[in-house]
Design a protein around this motif. Structure first.
Motif, PDB file in Angstrom:
ATOM      1  N   LEU A  83     -13.017 -31.551  22.060  1.00 21.84           N
ATOM      2  CA  LEU A  83     -12.845 -30.121  21.633  1.00 21.84           C
ATOM      3  C   LEU A  83     -12.178 -29.923  20.046  1.00 21.84           C
ATOM      4  O   LEU A  83     -11.300 -30.513  19.663  1.00 21.84           O
ATOM      5  N   LEU A  84     -12.980 -29.523  19.290  1.00 19.91           N
ATOM      6  CA  LEU A  84     -13.062 -29.296  17.770  1.00 19.91           C
ATOM      7  C   LEU A  84     -13.619 -28.203  17.309  1.00 19.91           C
ATOM      8  O   LEU A  84     -14.144 -27.615  17.891  1.00 19.91           O
ATOM      9  N   HIS A  85     -13.065 -27.848  16.165  1.00 15.89           N
ATOM     10  CA  HIS A  85     -13.481 -26.684  15.353  1.00 15.89           C
ATOM     11  C   HIS A  85     -13.186 -25.224  15.988  1.00 15.89           C
ATOM     12  O   HIS A  85     -13.834 -24.199  15.425  1.00 15.89           O
ATOM     13  N   ALA A  86     -12.629 -25.290  16.910  1.00 18.24           N
ATOM     14  CA  ALA A  86     -12.365 -23.970  17.537  1.00 18.24           C
ATOM     15  C   ALA A  86     -11.098 -23.147  17.017  1.00 18.24           C
ATOM     16  O   ALA A  86     -10.420 -23.696  15.970  1.00 18.24           O
ATOM     17  N   ARG A  87     -10.941 -21.987  17.060  1.00 14.45           N
ATOM     18  CA  ARG A  87      -9.952 -21.219  16.531  1.00 14.45           C
ATOM     19  C   ARG A  87      -9.101 -20.263  17.726  1.00 14.45           C
ATOM     20  O   ARG A  87      -9.515 -20.453  18.697  1.00 14.45           O
ATOM     21  N   GLY A  88      -7.958 -20.223  17.091  1.00 14.55           N
ATOM     22  CA  GLY A  88      -7.340 -19.021  18.198  1.00 14.55           C
ATOM     23  C   GLY A  88      -6.603 -19.990  19.155  1.00 14.55           C
ATOM     24  O   GLY A  88      -6.175 -21.467  18.820  1.00 14.55           O
ATOM     25  N   GLY A  97     -22.564 -21.414  19.525  1.00 14.99           N
ATOM     26  CA  GLY A  97     -22.452 -19.973  18.712  1.00 14.99           C
ATOM     27  C   GLY A  97     -21.175 -19.467  19.332  1.00 14.99           C
ATOM     28  O   GLY A  97     -20.197 -20.191  19.736  1.00 14.99           O
ATOM     29  N   ALA A  98     -20.949 -17.938  18.777  1.00 14.33           N
ATOM     30  CA  ALA A  98     -19.733 -17.431  18.961  1.00 14.33           C
ATOM     31  C   ALA A  98     -19.379 -17.374  20.318  1.00 14.33           C
ATOM     32  O   ALA A  98     -20.363 -16.969  21.153  1.00 14.33           O
ATOM     33  N   GLY A  99     -18.118 -17.246  20.874  1.00 16.26           N
ATOM     34  CA  GLY A  99     -17.682 -16.979  21.998  1.00 16.26           C
ATOM     35  C   GLY A  99     -16.136 -17.156  22.284  1.00 16.26           C
ATOM     36  O   GLY A  99     -15.470 -17.954  21.737  1.00 16.26           O
ATOM     37  N   LYS A 100     -15.758 -16.074  22.947  1.00 14.83           N
ATOM     38  CA  LYS A 100     -14.314 -16.156  22.970  1.00 14.83           C
ATOM     39  C   LYS A 100     -13.795 -15.667  24.471  1.00 14.83           C
ATOM     40  O   LYS A 100     -14.545 -15.203  25.170  1.00 14.83           O
TER      41      LYS A 100
END
Length: 309
Positions: A252-257, A202-205
């Protein structure tokens, strides 16, 4: 029967998320990988290096410079919640030098755990609400046996000089502001597990994983020591870790930023299929290498740079 944490939904999501992570086809033995009976911790735990004291581990974290400091006297806390769980409900609670014989459920903010032993897992998500904590110089997990549930979860926590043992998953992250550093994770597995050293769900920053040892060589039913593939992950740094085992050791895949993977050491030929699966075009990838180590987790040689291609 598998023992569930109070927040059952987290574990259900974890198992579902891991299902597609293993490549199709049968499993092949990993070269040079120790073997153990599924559902147990390794029969021969790697020997520990001398303790480095409060400044941290001299090279990469080991059992000797993580977890409860030697000589610490522990005070046993009686369970105060269902299933042998100890629940914290007051903001700012400090647990120093305690022994929790089951799970630790945190339903308060700014909780501090230090110099303590938790034989189950630590979780700060309950009834669809998250809380916050820091944990330092503590041991999480049973001395014997293997729990499928994660050792530490879910969000808004800092873990430093923590020793996780006896868990199929080390860290499970489902939210913002998580920092893990100077820690040691030795993983086990039960039949049907898809174990990870750390996984995002799920979402995590703002996830930072720094200078931590992830050893998955002794587990059979596994995915990856570092498994960060959730599209909700934003701004992640994976730096200066020592990693070994898994189908692929680092993903490490599909992440943003901001995405950083630097100066990590992967033990050569400890994996089942390969050292990494990384979105090279999006990740700041440099300084990573394949290494060999001795029984004390000291690097004995650099085999080659680890290229992202």
């Amino acid at each position: 029967m598998r023992r569930l944490f109070p927040s059952v939904i987290v574990l259900v999501l974890f198992l579902a998320a891991c299902t597609e992570s293993r490549p199709s086809g049968g499993s092949t033995p990993r070269p040079g990988t120790p073997t153990s009976t599924p559902g147990t911790t390794p029969s021969a735990t790697p020997p520990a290096t001398p303790s480095a004291g409060p400044e941290g581990c001299p090279n990469h974290p080991t059992p000797a410079c993580t977890g409860v400091p030697p000589g610490t006297e522990l005070r046993r806390l009686k369970p105060n919640y269902a299933g042998g769980t100890y629940r914290v409900t007051k903001d700012g609670t400090v647990l120093d030098g305690v022994h929790v014989s089951g799970d630790l459920l945190i339903t308060a903010h700014d909780v501090v755990i230090k110099n303590s032993r938790i034989d189950g897992g630590v979780q700060d998500w309950y009834e669809n609400k998250g809380y916050s904590f820091t944990i330092t110089d503590s041991t999480v997990g049973p001395e014997k046996g293997c729990l499928t549930a994660p050792g530490i979860q879910t969000a808004d926590f800092t873990a430093k000089r923590v020793h996780i043992r006896g868990h199929g998953d080390g860290f499970s992250v489902s939210g913002d502001n998580v920092r893990i550093e100077d820690s040691y994770v030795i993983l086990c597995s039960n039949p049907g597990d898809h174990g990870d050293g750390i996984q995002t769900i799920g979402a995590g920053k703002g996830l930072v994983v720094h200078h931590t040892t992830f050893d998955q060589r002794y587990a059979k039913d596994v995915t990856s020591p570092i498994f960060l593939v959730d599209p909700g992950t934003v701004d992640v740094e994976v730096t200066s870790n020592l990693v070994m085992g898994g189908t692929y050791s680092m993903r490490l895949l599909h992440a943003r930023g901001k995405q950083v993977m630097k100066d990590n050491s992967v033990v050569d030929k400890s994996w089942e299929y390969g050292p990494l699966v990384v979105d090279c075009a999006k990740v700041d990838f440099s300084g990573n290498k394949l290494v060999t180590i001795d029984d004390d987790y000291r690097i004995t040689s650099v085999v080659s740079p680890l290229k992202c291609e």
